[in-house]
Scaffold this motif. Structure first.
Motif, PDB file in Angstrom:
ATOM      1  N   PHE A 169      37.016  23.200  67.033  1.00 18.23           N
ATOM      2  CA  PHE A 169      36.393  24.258  67.832  1.00 18.23           C
ATOM      3  C   PHE A 169      35.588  23.659  68.983  1.00 18.23           C
ATOM      4  O   PHE A 169      35.712  24.083  70.141  1.00 18.23           O
ATOM      5  CB  PHE A 169      35.484  25.109  66.943  1.00 18.23           C
ATOM      6  CG  PHE A 169      34.757  26.208  67.666  1.00 18.23           C
ATOM      7  CD1 PHE A 169      35.366  27.421  67.907  1.00 18.23           C
ATOM      8  CD2 PHE A 169      33.444  26.017  68.104  1.00 18.23           C
ATOM      9  CE1 PHE A 169      34.693  28.443  68.576  1.00 18.23           C
ATOM     10  CE2 PHE A 169      32.766  27.022  68.776  1.00 18.23           C
ATOM     11  CZ  PHE A 169      33.391  28.236  69.010  1.00 18.23           C
ATOM     12  N   VAL A 170      34.778  22.653  68.672  1.00 14.42           N
ATOM     13  CA  VAL A 170      33.954  22.024  69.701  1.00 14.42           C
ATOM     14  C   VAL A 170      34.829  21.341  70.748  1.00 14.42           C
ATOM     15  O   VAL A 170      34.570  21.415  71.955  1.00 14.42           O
ATOM     16  CB  VAL A 170      32.959  21.021  69.070  1.00 14.42           C
ATOM     17  CG1 VAL A 170      32.232  20.223  70.145  1.00 14.42           C
ATOM     18  CG2 VAL A 170      31.950  21.764  68.194  1.00 14.42           C
ATOM     19  N   ALA A 171      35.905  20.695  70.289  1.00 16.71           N
ATOM     20  CA  ALA A 171      36.798  20.004  71.227  1.00 16.71           C
ATOM     21  C   ALA A 171      37.479  20.981  72.177  1.00 16.71           C
ATOM     22  O   ALA A 171      37.844  20.625  73.300  1.00 16.71           O
ATOM     23  CB  ALA A 171      37.847  19.208  70.459  1.00 16.71           C
ATOM     24  N   PRO A 175      34.077  21.807  79.079  1.00 17.55           N
ATOM     25  CA  PRO A 175      33.117  20.704  79.195  1.00 17.55           C
ATOM     26  C   PRO A 175      31.726  21.223  79.568  1.00 17.55           C
ATOM     27  O   PRO A 175      31.601  22.121  80.402  1.00 17.55           O
ATOM     28  CB  PRO A 175      33.700  19.842  80.315  1.00 17.55           C
ATOM     29  CG  PRO A 175      35.149  20.185  80.354  1.00 17.55           C
ATOM     30  CD  PRO A 175      35.240  21.631  79.964  1.00 17.55           C
ATOM     31  N   ILE A 176      30.726  20.673  78.936  1.00 16.74           N
ATOM     32  CA  ILE A 176      29.360  21.069  79.263  1.00 16.74           C
ATOM     33  C   ILE A 176      28.883  20.280  80.473  1.00 16.74           C
ATOM     34  O   ILE A 176      29.192  19.088  80.620  1.00 16.74           O
ATOM     35  CB  ILE A 176      28.421  20.854  78.048  1.00 16.74           C
ATOM     36  CG1 ILE A 176      27.043  21.454  78.315  1.00 16.74           C
ATOM     37  CG2 ILE A 176      28.330  19.380  77.677  1.00 16.74           C
ATOM     38  CD1 ILE A 176      26.152  21.470  77.086  1.00 16.74           C
ATOM     39  N   PRO A 178      26.340  18.236  82.799  1.00 14.75           N
ATOM     40  CA  PRO A 178      25.182  17.368  82.539  1.00 14.75           C
ATOM     41  C   PRO A 178      23.877  18.115  82.773  1.00 14.75           C
ATOM     42  O   PRO A 178      23.730  18.861  83.744  1.00 14.75           O
ATOM     43  CB  PRO A 178      25.365  16.233  83.551  1.00 14.75           C
ATOM     44  CG  PRO A 178      26.832  16.205  83.843  1.00 14.75           C
ATOM     45  CD  PRO A 178      27.286  17.635  83.770  1.00 14.75           C
ATOM     46  N   GLY A 179      22.957  17.948  81.836  1.00 16.76           N
ATOM     47  CA  GLY A 179      21.649  18.587  81.957  1.00 16.76           C
ATOM     48  C   GLY A 179      21.574  19.973  81.372  1.00 16.76           C
ATOM     49  O   GLY A 179      20.486  20.556  81.289  1.00 16.76           O
ATOM     50  N   GLN A 180      22.702  20.547  80.948  1.00 15.88           N
ATOM     51  CA  GLN A 180      22.709  21.907  80.423  1.00 15.88           C
ATOM     52  C   GLN A 180      22.658  21.923  78.894  1.00 15.88           C
ATOM     53  O   GLN A 180      23.013  20.956  78.231  1.00 15.88           O
ATOM     54  CB  GLN A 180      23.950  22.665  80.891  1.00 15.88           C
ATOM     55  CG  GLN A 180      23.943  23.034  82.357  1.00 15.88           C
ATOM     56  CD  GLN A 180      25.088  23.965  82.720  1.00 15.88           C
ATOM     57  OE1 GLN A 180      25.994  24.217  81.920  1.00 15.88           O
ATOM     58  NE2 GLN A 180      25.069  24.492  83.925  1.00 15.88           N
ATOM     59  N   ILE A 181      22.224  23.070  78.358  1.00 15.57           N
ATOM     60  CA  ILE A 181      22.282  23.355  76.926  1.00 15.57           C
ATOM     61  C   ILE A 181      23.036  24.659  76.777  1.00 15.57           C
ATOM     62  O   ILE A 181      22.768  25.617  77.514  1.00 15.57           O
ATOM     63  CB  ILE A 181      20.859  23.500  76.328  1.00 15.57           C
ATOM     64  CG1 ILE A 181      20.115  22.169  76.420  1.00 15.57           C
ATOM     65  CG2 ILE A 181      20.932  23.976  74.882  1.00 15.57           C
ATOM     66  CD1 ILE A 181      18.633  22.300  76.143  1.00 15.57           C
ATOM     67  N   ASP A 182      24.005  24.733  75.887  1.00 15.63           N
ATOM     68  CA  ASP A 182      24.676  26.014  75.674  1.00 15.63           C
ATOM     69  C   ASP A 182      24.847  26.300  74.191  1.00 15.63           C
ATOM     70  O   ASP A 182      24.709  25.416  73.333  1.00 15.63           O
ATOM     71  CB  ASP A 182      26.003  26.101  76.432  1.00 15.63           C
ATOM     72  CG  ASP A 182      27.041  25.080  75.987  1.00 15.63           C
ATOM     73  OD1 ASP A 182      26.880  24.501  74.898  1.00 15.63           O
ATOM     74  OD2 ASP A 182      28.015  24.877  76.727  1.00 15.63           O
ATOM     75  N   ILE A 183      25.098  27.582  73.891  1.00 23.01           N
ATOM     76  CA  ILE A 183      25.211  28.071  72.515  1.00 23.01           C
ATOM     77  C   ILE A 183      26.474  28.915  72.428  1.00 23.01           C
ATOM     78  O   ILE A 183      26.705  29.781  73.274  1.00 23.01           O
ATOM     79  CB  ILE A 183      23.980  28.914  72.123  1.00 23.01           C
ATOM     80  CG1 ILE A 183      22.702  28.083  72.277  1.00 23.01           C
ATOM     81  CG2 ILE A 183      24.115  29.425  70.694  1.00 23.01           C
ATOM     82  CD1 ILE A 183      21.427  28.880  72.079  1.00 23.01           C
ATOM     83  N   ILE A 201      27.087  27.320  67.425  1.00 24.12           N
ATOM     84  CA  ILE A 201      27.224  25.912  67.783  1.00 24.12           C
ATOM     85  C   ILE A 201      26.343  25.631  68.989  1.00 24.12           C
ATOM     86  O   ILE A 201      26.480  26.275  70.032  1.00 24.12           O
ATOM     87  CB  ILE A 201      28.682  25.548  68.118  1.00 24.12           C
ATOM     88  CG1 ILE A 201      29.606  25.889  66.958  1.00 24.12           C
ATOM     89  CG2 ILE A 201      28.789  24.060  68.476  1.00 24.12           C
ATOM     90  CD1 ILE A 201      29.342  25.114  65.694  1.00 24.12           C
ATOM     91  N   PHE A 202      25.441  24.680  68.857  1.00 26.19           N
ATOM     92  CA  PHE A 202      24.559  24.258  69.943  1.00 26.19           C
ATOM     93  C   PHE A 202      25.123  22.986  70.558  1.00 26.19           C
ATOM     94  O   PHE A 202      25.548  22.075  69.837  1.00 26.19           O
ATOM     95  CB  PHE A 202      23.147  23.977  69.416  1.00 26.19           C
ATOM     96  CG  PHE A 202      22.404  25.205  68.966  1.00 26.19           C
ATOM     97  CD1 PHE A 202      21.377  25.731  69.738  1.00 26.19           C
ATOM     98  CD2 PHE A 202      22.732  25.837  67.772  1.00 26.19           C
ATOM     99  CE1 PHE A 202      20.690  26.865  69.324  1.00 26.19           C
ATOM    100  CE2 PHE A 202      22.043  26.970  67.356  1.00 26.19           C
ATOM    101  CZ  PHE A 202      21.025  27.483  68.134  1.00 26.19           C
ATOM    102  N   ARG A 203      25.113  22.908  71.895  1.00 27.42           N
ATOM    103  CA  ARG A 203      25.520  21.671  72.587  1.00 27.42           C
ATOM    104  C   ARG A 203      24.394  21.242  73.526  1.00 27.42           C
ATOM    105  O   ARG A 203      23.833  22.058  74.266  1.00 27.42           O
ATOM    106  CB  ARG A 203      26.813  21.877  73.372  1.00 27.42           C
ATOM    107  CG  ARG A 203      28.022  22.147  72.510  1.00 27.42           C
ATOM    108  CD  ARG A 203      29.314  21.984  73.296  1.00 27.42           C
ATOM    109  NE  ARG A 203      29.403  22.879  74.434  1.00 27.42           N
ATOM    110  CZ  ARG A 203      30.380  22.840  75.340  1.00 27.42           C
ATOM    111  NH1 ARG A 203      31.341  21.928  75.255  1.00 27.42           N
ATOM    112  NH2 ARG A 203      30.412  23.710  76.342  1.00 27.42           N
ATOM    113  N   ASN A 204      24.091  19.962  73.483  1.00 31.70           N
ATOM    114  CA  ASN A 204      22.995  19.413  74.278  1.00 31.70           C
ATOM    115  C   ASN A 204      23.561  18.465  75.330  1.00 31.70           C
ATOM    116  O   ASN A 204      23.972  17.347  75.024  1.00 31.70           O
ATOM    117  CB  ASN A 204      22.009  18.674  73.370  1.00 31.70           C
ATOM    118  CG  ASN A 204      20.834  18.103  74.135  1.00 31.70           C
ATOM    119  OD1 ASN A 204      20.618  18.452  75.300  1.00 31.70           O
ATOM    120  ND2 ASN A 204      20.072  17.235  73.498  1.00 31.70           N
ATOM    121  N   GLY A 205      23.585  18.920  76.582  1.00 31.22           N
ATOM    122  CA  GLY A 205      24.081  18.093  77.674  1.00 31.22           C
ATOM    123  C   GLY A 205      23.000  17.315  78.389  1.00 31.22           C
ATOM    124  O   GLY A 205      23.258  16.679  79.425  1.00 31.22           O
TER     125      GLY A 205
END
Length: 271
Positions: A169-171, A175-176, A178-183, A201-205
């Protein structure tokens, strides 16, 4: 919500590790076939890890397992955190393994016998009976993919197949930046006790770790209605830079705003 009937894979080919193919005799293949017949059915498109034995030694605990691939394509793994659980679900051991070396590539619709060695000196419950323990994916708090060690908060316990589904799912996400956070919404389940469990799902860019103490979450269902709302204590959820991780929010019955939730599609608002 529409439910599709699952297809199950009933005939897997035994695919030994390339370095151990010479030890798979016809007698051993028959033994493997008998053991596989007693395992839960494998839905098509899924991957499962099934514990076969746990063998304590002087310095290690050897755990044998089958990796079953119900996909139409090969599967290959990198470094994966695994844990050994007792029959009460308590973690007895945690260790990260390079499954790329342990398993290598598993062909479509096949099963691979494997083993891993836990360091016995680092057992979390040294006195726990090991013969009833099971192997499982270890995802603690936000830990998924190449994350740093664990958060102190609530555990997110996943089967190996669920971990692979999360990775897929994450793959598949865009693409996130740079510098962003998304949910991203991942799953929503209305439980028999009336609670609603929602996994995001949290992603930390960012280049630094993300820490969250509390988060206001609202759920909007397929009819565009606010159906659940609450503010959650995330127990110091920490997500390292460049990482992705799951977190499950459980809405108690009194946090639900509608009695007839339509979760055929849904989204969340963080506010």
């Amino acid at each position: 919500m529409e439910h599709k009937e699952k297809n199950y894979i009933t005939n897997l080919t035994v695919s030994p590790h390339p370095d151990k193919a010479y030890i798979i005799s016809p007698v051993l293949e028959e033994t493997i076939a008998r053991e596989l017949a007693h395992l839960p059915p494998l839905p098509e498109g899924q991957v499962a890890l099934d514990t076969i034995y746990v063998l304590p030694n002087d310095d290690t605990v050897e755990v044998g397992f089958y990796l079953r691939n119900g996909k139409a394509e090969p599967v290959r793994f990198g470094r994966v955190p695994l844990m050994l659980q007792d029959d009460q679900g308590r973690p007895v051991a945690r260790q990260e393994f390079d499954l790329g070396q342990v398993i290598e590539e598993v062909p479509p619709y096949s099963v691979r016998p494997c083993e891993v060695l836990f360091n016995r000196a680092e057992l979390l419950l040294p006195d726990a009976p090991l013969n009833t323990c099971k192997l499982a994916a270890d995802v603690t708090g936000g830990r998924l993919l190449p994350l740093e060690p664990a958060n102190p908060g609530p555990r997110v316990e996943l089967s190996f197949g669920q971990l692979i589904q999360l990775e897929d799912f994450v793959a598949g996400l865009p693409p996130i930046q740079p510098g962003q956070i998304d949910i991203h919404p991942y799953s929503a389940e209305l439980k028999e006790n009336g609670e609603l469990a929602v996994t995001l799902i949290f992603r930390n860019g960012k280049e630094e770790q993300l820490s969250i103490e509390k988060l206001p979450v609202s759920v909007i269902d397929a009819k565009n209605r606010y159906v659940a709302k609450g503010v959650f204590d995330m127990y110091g959820f920490v997500l390292p830079a460049g990482a992705a991780g799951p977190y499950t929010f459980v809405f108690a019955g009194d946090m639900l705003l509608k009695p007839d939730l339509d979760l055929s599609s849904w989204k969340v608002m963080i506010k």
